[in-house]
Design a protein around this motif. Structure first.
Motif, PDB file in Angstrom:
ATOM      1  N   THR A  16      36.934  36.341  51.014  1.00 32.76           N
ATOM      2  CA  THR A  16      36.974  37.790  51.188  1.00 32.76           C
ATOM      3  C   THR A  16      37.085  38.160  52.660  1.00 32.76           C
ATOM      4  O   THR A  16      37.856  39.057  53.040  1.00 32.76           O
ATOM      5  CB  THR A  16      35.715  38.443  50.583  1.00 32.76           C
ATOM      6  N   VAL A  17      36.326  37.465  53.503  1.00 33.35           N
ATOM      7  CA  VAL A  17      36.425  37.699  54.948  1.00 33.35           C
ATOM      8  C   VAL A  17      37.833  37.430  55.447  1.00 33.35           C
ATOM      9  O   VAL A  17      38.417  38.221  56.196  1.00 33.35           O
ATOM     10  CB  VAL A  17      35.415  36.800  55.703  1.00 33.35           C
ATOM     11  N   LEU A  18      38.402  36.310  55.024  1.00 34.07           N
ATOM     12  CA  LEU A  18      39.723  35.937  55.512  1.00 34.07           C
ATOM     13  C   LEU A  18      40.814  36.838  54.955  1.00 34.07           C
ATOM     14  O   LEU A  18      41.842  37.058  55.593  1.00 34.07           O
ATOM     15  CB  LEU A  18      40.002  34.475  55.165  1.00 34.07           C
ATOM     16  N   ILE A  63      33.227  42.991  47.938  1.00 33.14           N
ATOM     17  CA  ILE A  63      32.717  42.997  49.309  1.00 33.14           C
ATOM     18  C   ILE A  63      31.201  42.834  49.323  1.00 33.14           C
ATOM     19  O   ILE A  63      30.656  42.093  50.152  1.00 33.14           O
ATOM     20  CB  ILE A  63      33.146  44.285  50.036  1.00 33.14           C
ATOM     21  N   VAL A  64      30.513  43.510  48.410  1.00 29.89           N
ATOM     22  CA  VAL A  64      29.050  43.381  48.348  1.00 29.89           C
ATOM     23  C   VAL A  64      28.660  41.934  48.028  1.00 29.89           C
ATOM     24  O   VAL A  64      27.741  41.374  48.649  1.00 29.89           O
ATOM     25  CB  VAL A  64      28.455  44.355  47.304  1.00 29.89           C
ATOM     26  N   VAL A  65      29.345  41.315  47.080  1.00 32.51           N
ATOM     27  CA  VAL A  65      29.072  39.909  46.750  1.00 32.51           C
ATOM     28  C   VAL A  65      29.320  39.026  47.969  1.00 32.51           C
ATOM     29  O   VAL A  65      28.532  38.120  48.281  1.00 32.51           O
ATOM     30  CB  VAL A  65      29.947  39.446  45.568  1.00 32.51           C
ATOM     31  N   ALA A  66      30.421  39.301  48.681  1.00 27.75           N
ATOM     32  CA  ALA A  66      30.747  38.523  49.882  1.00 27.75           C
ATOM     33  C   ALA A  66      29.688  38.692  50.960  1.00 27.75           C
ATOM     34  O   ALA A  66      29.316  37.726  51.644  1.00 27.75           O
ATOM     35  CB  ALA A  66      32.113  38.944  50.419  1.00 27.75           C
ATOM     36  N   ILE A  67      29.179  39.910  51.120  1.00 29.16           N
ATOM     37  CA  ILE A  67      28.129  40.169  52.122  1.00 29.16           C
ATOM     38  C   ILE A  67      26.876  39.361  51.804  1.00 29.16           C
ATOM     39  O   ILE A  67      26.290  38.720  52.692  1.00 29.16           O
ATOM     40  CB  ILE A  67      27.824  41.679  52.198  1.00 29.16           C
ATOM     41  N   PHE A  68      26.460  39.377  50.540  1.00 31.83           N
ATOM     42  CA  PHE A  68      25.279  38.594  50.154  1.00 31.83           C
ATOM     43  C   PHE A  68      25.522  37.095  50.343  1.00 31.83           C
ATOM     44  O   PHE A  68      24.611  36.353  50.745  1.00 31.83           O
ATOM     45  CB  PHE A  68      24.890  38.892  48.708  1.00 31.83           C
ATOM     46  N   ALA A  69      26.747  36.656  50.060  1.00 30.46           N
ATOM     47  CA  ALA A  69      27.074  35.238  50.243  1.00 30.46           C
ATOM     48  C   ALA A  69      26.997  34.858  51.721  1.00 30.46           C
ATOM     49  O   ALA A  69      26.466  33.787  52.065  1.00 30.46           O
ATOM     50  CB  ALA A  69      28.470  34.948  49.692  1.00 30.46           C
ATOM     51  N   LEU A  70      27.500  35.712  52.598  1.00 33.55           N
ATOM     52  CA  LEU A  70      27.456  35.438  54.029  1.00 33.55           C
ATOM     53  C   LEU A  70      26.020  35.429  54.553  1.00 33.55           C
ATOM     54  O   LEU A  70      25.653  34.588  55.364  1.00 33.55           O
ATOM     55  CB  LEU A  70      28.279  36.478  54.785  1.00 33.55           C
ATOM     56  N   LEU A 116      43.585  28.620  46.941  1.00 34.66           N
ATOM     57  CA  LEU A 116      44.087  29.434  45.829  1.00 34.66           C
ATOM     58  C   LEU A 116      43.234  30.692  45.654  1.00 34.66           C
ATOM     59  O   LEU A 116      43.757  31.776  45.367  1.00 34.66           O
ATOM     60  CB  LEU A 116      44.087  28.605  44.541  1.00 34.66           C
ATOM     61  N   LEU A 117      41.921  30.539  45.844  1.00 40.21           N
ATOM     62  CA  LEU A 117      41.033  31.697  45.790  1.00 40.21           C
ATOM     63  C   LEU A 117      41.377  32.688  46.892  1.00 40.21           C
ATOM     64  O   LEU A 117      41.418  33.909  46.665  1.00 40.21           O
ATOM     65  CB  LEU A 117      39.581  31.226  45.928  1.00 40.21           C
ATOM     66  N   TRP A 118      41.652  32.169  48.074  1.00 41.44           N
ATOM     67  CA  TRP A 118      42.034  33.013  49.211  1.00 41.44           C
ATOM     68  C   TRP A 118      43.320  33.772  48.899  1.00 41.44           C
ATOM     69  O   TRP A 118      43.414  34.985  49.124  1.00 41.44           O
ATOM     70  CB  TRP A 118      42.184  32.126  50.442  1.00 41.44           C
ATOM     71  N   LEU A 119      44.308  33.085  48.377  1.00 41.25           N
ATOM     72  CA  LEU A 119      45.562  33.747  48.024  1.00 41.25           C
ATOM     73  C   LEU A 119      45.332  34.812  46.949  1.00 41.25           C
ATOM     74  O   LEU A 119      45.959  35.876  46.962  1.00 41.25           O
ATOM     75  CB  LEU A 119      46.584  32.716  47.540  1.00 41.25           C
ATOM     76  N   GLY A 120      44.413  34.531  46.028  1.00 45.59           N
ATOM     77  CA  GLY A 120      44.081  35.529  45.009  1.00 45.59           C
ATOM     78  C   GLY A 120      43.460  36.771  45.605  1.00 45.59           C
ATOM     79  O   GLY A 120      43.787  37.900  45.209  1.00 45.59           O
ATOM     80  N   THR A 121      42.575  36.588  46.584  1.00 41.86           N
ATOM     81  CA  THR A 121      41.960  37.753  47.226  1.00 41.86           C
ATOM     82  C   THR A 121      42.979  38.545  48.038  1.00 41.86           C
ATOM     83  O   THR A 121      42.815  39.749  48.238  1.00 41.86           O
ATOM     84  CB  THR A 121      40.788  37.331  48.138  1.00 41.86           C
ATOM     85  N   MET A 122      44.028  37.886  48.495  1.00 44.77           N
ATOM     86  CA  MET A 122      45.093  38.615  49.200  1.00 44.77           C
ATOM     87  C   MET A 122      45.786  39.600  48.264  1.00 44.77           C
ATOM     88  O   MET A 122      46.278  40.646  48.697  1.00 44.77           O
ATOM     89  CB  MET A 122      46.121  37.624  49.764  1.00 44.77           C
ATOM     90  N   VAL A 123      45.816  39.264  46.968  1.00 47.86           N
ATOM     91  CA  VAL A 123      46.458  40.154  45.987  1.00 47.86           C
ATOM     92  C   VAL A 123      45.499  41.249  45.527  1.00 47.86           C
ATOM     93  O   VAL A 123      45.836  42.432  45.534  1.00 47.86           O
ATOM     94  CB  VAL A 123      46.961  39.343  44.772  1.00 47.86           C
ATOM     95  N   ILE A 124      44.286  40.872  45.147  1.00 53.52           N
ATOM     96  CA  ILE A 124      43.393  41.854  44.517  1.00 53.52           C
ATOM     97  C   ILE A 124      42.558  42.641  45.529  1.00 53.52           C
ATOM     98  O   ILE A 124      42.008  43.697  45.188  1.00 53.52           O
ATOM     99  CB  ILE A 124      42.459  41.179  43.491  1.00 53.52           C
TER     100      ILE A 124
END
Length: 361
Positions: free
Chosen positions: A184-186, A348-355, A42-50
């Motif tokens: 975010t990556v996906l 994206i910055v949050v995703a980079i730090f998470a990765l 569901l989070l992935w589908l949400g990122t597809m929208v936003i």
């Protein structure tokens, strides 16, 4: 007339086939197939929208504005924005990333072949063979390659169900920071965004449409269908595995062709074009650093999207992209602008730090 009709289905077809193959490649890196976590999907589908939808609009708007492919267009776009030529680096980052991503697809395909068909052959040898095939196929017409990719993806989906794909039951778990990075990556890298691919394949259509939405929505819907299809897919038998390998090789050929076309439009020597493609693809044949390349692939793709979001949201003049997108209302444009200027960079910055945290853990 025929070219116009062809361009209408070309990008959505690519969006479905290419997104599915890249998702299948990146999914093992993010671990999403180990446990089917409903909250993550569901989070992935949400990122597809936003996230994915705004940056798809971004690509098509830049195509309409520049009337050229990404690498060639950035010279004019930076001049129009009175911006530093340093921003043009994103075009070079993207055009080298494309064959690097193709190498990632082929590396994953080689692993699948090793598991299901050619167990006795070294993985890097299989990758080199697949790379030679993909580089050769990249000389074929794009329509043929995209059709082969889509047909092979559908065949893999159908055959996986025929041969009894058994997936774990859905479960709900607490959302963690690492899941945001994976989602975010996906949503961005796995959808083929930030590389100028849809910019490139939609160029003719984008010039003929008054509003960007008519070009953007078919691409985004095709990406979304790829996400939904992958939720019910897993390779657990030889025949669907082979179909997936065929799709991966065809998709890699498409990527190599698109990268070569951008380099050619920059009037780069043919020998240099092929050296870039071969080097960026075959670097995956070095087995000792494949795990590092997996991390570099995810990070590199996100950085490209981040630079484009900052450039379009903060550096370009407001009037340029507003006119290119031609939204039906000012409110929709303002929502898009907020997404590109604020939501995308922060996400994206949050995703980079998470990765980075996952990689160092």
């Amino acid at each position: 007339m025929q070219d116009n009709a062809m361009s209408r289905w070309l990008s959505p077809l690519m969006a479905f086939g290419l997104s599915f193959i890249i998702i299948a490649t990146l999914a093992p890196m993010t671990g999403i197939q180990v446990e089917r976590q409903l909250d993550f999907w569901l989070l992935w589908l949400g990122t597809m929208v936003i996230l994915a939808l705004p940056i798809t609009y971004l690509e098509i708007a830049l195509a309409k504005r520049s009337k050229s492919t990404a690498l060639q267009a950035l010279s004019g776009l930076t001049r129009d924005a009175d911006a530093s030529p340093k921003w043009r680096i994103v075009g070079w980052l993207a055009v080298v990333f494309i064959p690097f991503l193709a190498g990632g697809l082929l590396s994953n395909a080689a692993k699948i072949l090793n598991q299901y068909a050619v167990e006795g052959l070294a993985g890097n040898i299989v990758l080199v063979i697949l790379a030679v095939v993909a580089l050769s196929l990249s000389l074929l017409a794009r329509q043929i390659l995209l059709l082969c990719t889509a047909v092979a993806v559908v065949a893999a989906l159908v055959l996986a169900n025929i041969f009894g794909t058994q997936l774990p039951a859905w479960q709900v778990t607490p959302i963690e920071l690492g899941e945001w990075g994976s989602a975010t990556v996906l949503a961005l890298v796995a959808s083929g965004l930030g590389m100028g691919l849809y910019w490139q394949t939609s160029l003719a259509q984008a010039q003929q449409q008054n509003a960007a939405t008519s070009t953007v929505l078919p691409i985004w819907i095709a990406q979304l269908l790829a996400v939904v299809a992958f939720a019910f897919f897993a390779v657990q038998a030889q025949i669907p595995a082979l179909a997936l390998v065929v799709a991966a090789v065809a998709a890699a050929a498409v990527l190599l062709q698109l990268a070569r076309e951008q380099l050619a439009q920059r009037q780069m020597a043919v020998a240099i074009q092929w050296i870039v493609l071969i080097a960026a693809t075959l670097v995956w044949a070095v087995p000792a650093i494949t795990s590092v390349f997996n991390f570099v692939l995810l990070l590199w793709g996100l950085v490209i999207c981040l630079i484009y979001a900052i450039f379009a949201g903060w550096i370009m003049k407001i009037s340029h992209l507003r006119k290119a997108m031609n939204f039906s209302s000012e409110a929709l444009y303002n929502l898009w602008r907020i997404a590109v200027r604020v939501v995308l960079p922060i996400s994206i910055v949050v995703a980079i730090f998470a990765l980075i945290g996952q990689f160092l853990a």
